[in-house]
Design a protein around this motif. Structure first.
Motif, PDB file in Angstrom:
ATOM      1  N   UNK A 175       0.954  -1.035  -0.016  1.00 33.44           N
ATOM      2  CA  UNK A 175      -0.229   0.256  -0.184  1.00 33.44           C
ATOM      3  C   UNK A 175       0.867   1.041   0.205  1.00 33.44           C
ATOM      4  N   UNK A 176       1.761   1.583   0.756  1.00 35.24           N
ATOM      5  CA  UNK A 176       2.662   2.158   0.684  1.00 35.24           C
ATOM      6  C   UNK A 176       4.614   1.802   1.196  1.00 35.24           C
ATOM      7  N   UNK A 177       5.682   2.240   0.227  1.00 38.63           N
ATOM      8  CA  UNK A 177       6.481   2.657   1.057  1.00 38.63           C
ATOM      9  C   UNK A 177       6.948   3.539   1.247  1.00 38.63           C
ATOM     10  N   UNK A 200       3.783   6.624  -1.070  1.00 35.98           N
ATOM     11  CA  UNK A 200       4.767   7.522  -1.165  1.00 35.98           C
ATOM     12  C   UNK A 200       4.948   7.913   0.845  1.00 35.98           C
ATOM     13  N   UNK A 201       6.692   7.590   0.876  1.00 37.80           N
ATOM     14  CA  UNK A 201       6.762   8.470   1.599  1.00 37.80           C
ATOM     15  C   UNK A 201       8.438   8.645   1.536  1.00 37.80           C
ATOM     16  N   UNK A 250       4.390  15.011  -4.045  1.00 40.08           N
ATOM     17  CA  UNK A 250       3.355  16.003  -3.434  1.00 40.08           C
ATOM     18  C   UNK A 250       4.213  16.261  -2.028  1.00 40.08           C
ATOM     19  N   UNK A 251       4.245  17.739  -1.865  1.00 42.69           N
ATOM     20  CA  UNK A 251       4.762  17.968  -0.738  1.00 42.69           C
ATOM     21  C   UNK A 251       4.700  17.094   0.702  1.00 42.69           C
ATOM     22  N   UNK A 252       4.110  17.382   0.907  1.00 41.74           N
ATOM     23  CA  UNK A 252       3.092  16.397   2.318  1.00 41.74           C
ATOM     24  C   UNK A 252       3.935  14.765   2.323  1.00 41.74           C
ATOM     25  N   UNK A 287      10.123   7.544  10.253  1.00 43.85           N
ATOM     26  CA  UNK A 287       8.996   7.804   9.638  1.00 43.85           C
ATOM     27  C   UNK A 287       7.936   7.028  10.111  1.00 43.85           C
ATOM     28  N   UNK A 288       7.617   5.640  10.824  1.00 46.56           N
ATOM     29  CA  UNK A 288       6.675   5.790  10.861  1.00 46.56           C
ATOM     30  C   UNK A 288       5.524   5.953  11.868  1.00 46.56           C
TER      31      UNK A 288
END
Length: 411
Positions: A175-177, A200-201, A250-252, A287-288
């Protein structure tokens, strides 16, 4: 290159890599999964032959030109140098690795070990800009091939092999990396492969916000001076080619984590999981905590980008972690020069408080002296009581824990 063509090229690169090294494992982490209420997986690039993902890009860039070039050059003080050295030995070609004079001997020795007789290490310049200029001048004079650590399409394509392995090992898209960002090669490669099919993050150290700054102004900009503590992600300027693949992020989705905060994850993963991570390798995991609400019940992959950690740095990492967690503080204390003053001060300490540093700096007046004192405790709340009693006793003090300029000189 079209997304489908890029994905095909990344798969071809990953396939050819298997003749050199096996895939790095993708491991579910029960500790983190339970803590965050999500399905957390770690892509363990710290378990590659050079303990980072950097050999992927080096391999792919070299295999593309190996028929025409037999001398390869890089400028690096860390993981890129080791990846290039490893691949020079594999391909049986000559490598010239330029490193700053200030590079720790541990990194120089590891690069020499990976490259063996195929690599010539040259220590040039006190700062990386000088080292890079020397490397590029050598390439121009000798006709050698310069291997960029990130700003190269073939390097980006090689780093995308991380995403290829994630898809195969997980059996589906996550779902996210969560990715650490330095020059952007890994992020550009992974995002180029998965496209918009996942979230993404991107995580940067506070002291080197090259992606965030590039997004803010619409182009890569130099954010010098940078904090080099997170050396695997401390890059002053994002690559032009990597930004071309990341300019619509996206900046966020870009997080900035303080260097001290990252240290808490290094210590936690070492103590709880027995996993040795370098500061950049811990970025995605730390970051989690900022993503807890967004990742609940989701499948998340964190890329642990490297584990080249010099254990001589461990005391500093522990120190930074304690300061960030609020269980260690430093004060300049104005100590009365009278009998019983020190005993009075010591009586204020609680059962869980410990003096980690005590040093007279100077007598500021006939009746007072300045003392540098470091206090460790078990919980941040203990300092509330300690400071209240210090005030009640009439002691004058200054908390210098977060004064970075002063701390450099006295801590």
């Amino acid at each position: 290159m079209r997304a489908s063509a890029f994905a095909d090229a990344a798969r071809a690169a990953e396939r050819d890599m298997r003749a050199v090294f096996p895939p790095t494992p993708l491991l579910r982490n029960d500790h983190l999964s339970e803590r965050f209420g999500a399905d957390i997986w770690l892509k363990r690039e710290d378990l590659s032959p050079v303990r980072s993902y950097k050999l992927r890009g080096a391999f792919n860039a070299m295999r593309k030109v190996i028929a025409e070039k037999d001398v390869f050059v890089c400028a690096s003080a860390g993981n890129h140098a080791q990846g290039v050295a490893f691949m020079c030995r594999h391909f049986g070609v000559r490598g010239v690795v330029f490193m700053p004079v200030t590079t720790p001997q541990q990194k120089v020795q590891k690069t020499r070990m990976f490259g063996a007789d195929h690599v010539d290490i040259r220590l040039v310049g006190d700062y990386f800009d000088e080292t890079l200029a020397a490397a590029q001048a050598f390439c121009a004079a000798e006709g050698a091939h310069f291997l960029s650590p990130f700003d190269d399409e073939d390097v980006i394509e090689g780093q995308a092999s991380v995403a290829v392995e994630i898809e195969v090992q997980l059996g589906r898209y996550p779902d996210r990396i969560v990715l650490p960002v330095g020059g952007g090669g890994l992020s550009a490669g992974v995002r180029g492969y998965f496209g918009d099919a996942v979230q993404y993050t991107f995580v940067e150290p506070t002291g080197a916000q090259s992606l965030g700054a590039a997004l803010d102004v619409g182009r890569p900009v130099d954010v010098s001076p940078i904090n080099s503590f997170v050396d695997g992600a401390a890059v002053a300027k994002l690559g032009e080619r990597t930004f071309a693949r990341l300019n619509d992020v996206v900046r966020q989705d870009v997080l900035h984590l303080s260097e001290d905060r990252i240290c808490t994850t290094i210590i936690e993963m070492l103590n709880v999981e027995g996993i040795v991570l370098e500061p950049a390798g811990a970025l995605a995991i730390e970051a989690l905590s900022d993503l807890k609400a967004e990742i609940l019940g989701k499948t998340i992959v964190c890329v642990a980008s490297g584990g080249n950690f010099d254990f001589e740095r461990l005391p500093e990492v522990k120190e930074r972690a304690q300061r960030y967690s609020g269980v260690k503080k430093y004060f300049i204390l104005r100590m009365p020069q009278r009998p019983g003053a020190l005993k009075e001060f010591l009586s204020i300490l609680g059962p869980d408080d410990d003096i980690a540093r005590f040093e007279y700096l100077k007598k500021s007046a006939r009746n007072f002296g300045s003392v540098l004192i470091g206090i460790e405790t078990t919980r941040p709340e203990n300092f509330v009581r300690f400071l209240a009693e210090l005030d009640a006793a009439g002691f004058t003090y200054t908390d210098i824990t977060n004064d970075e300029t002063l701390a450099q000189f006295v801590i």
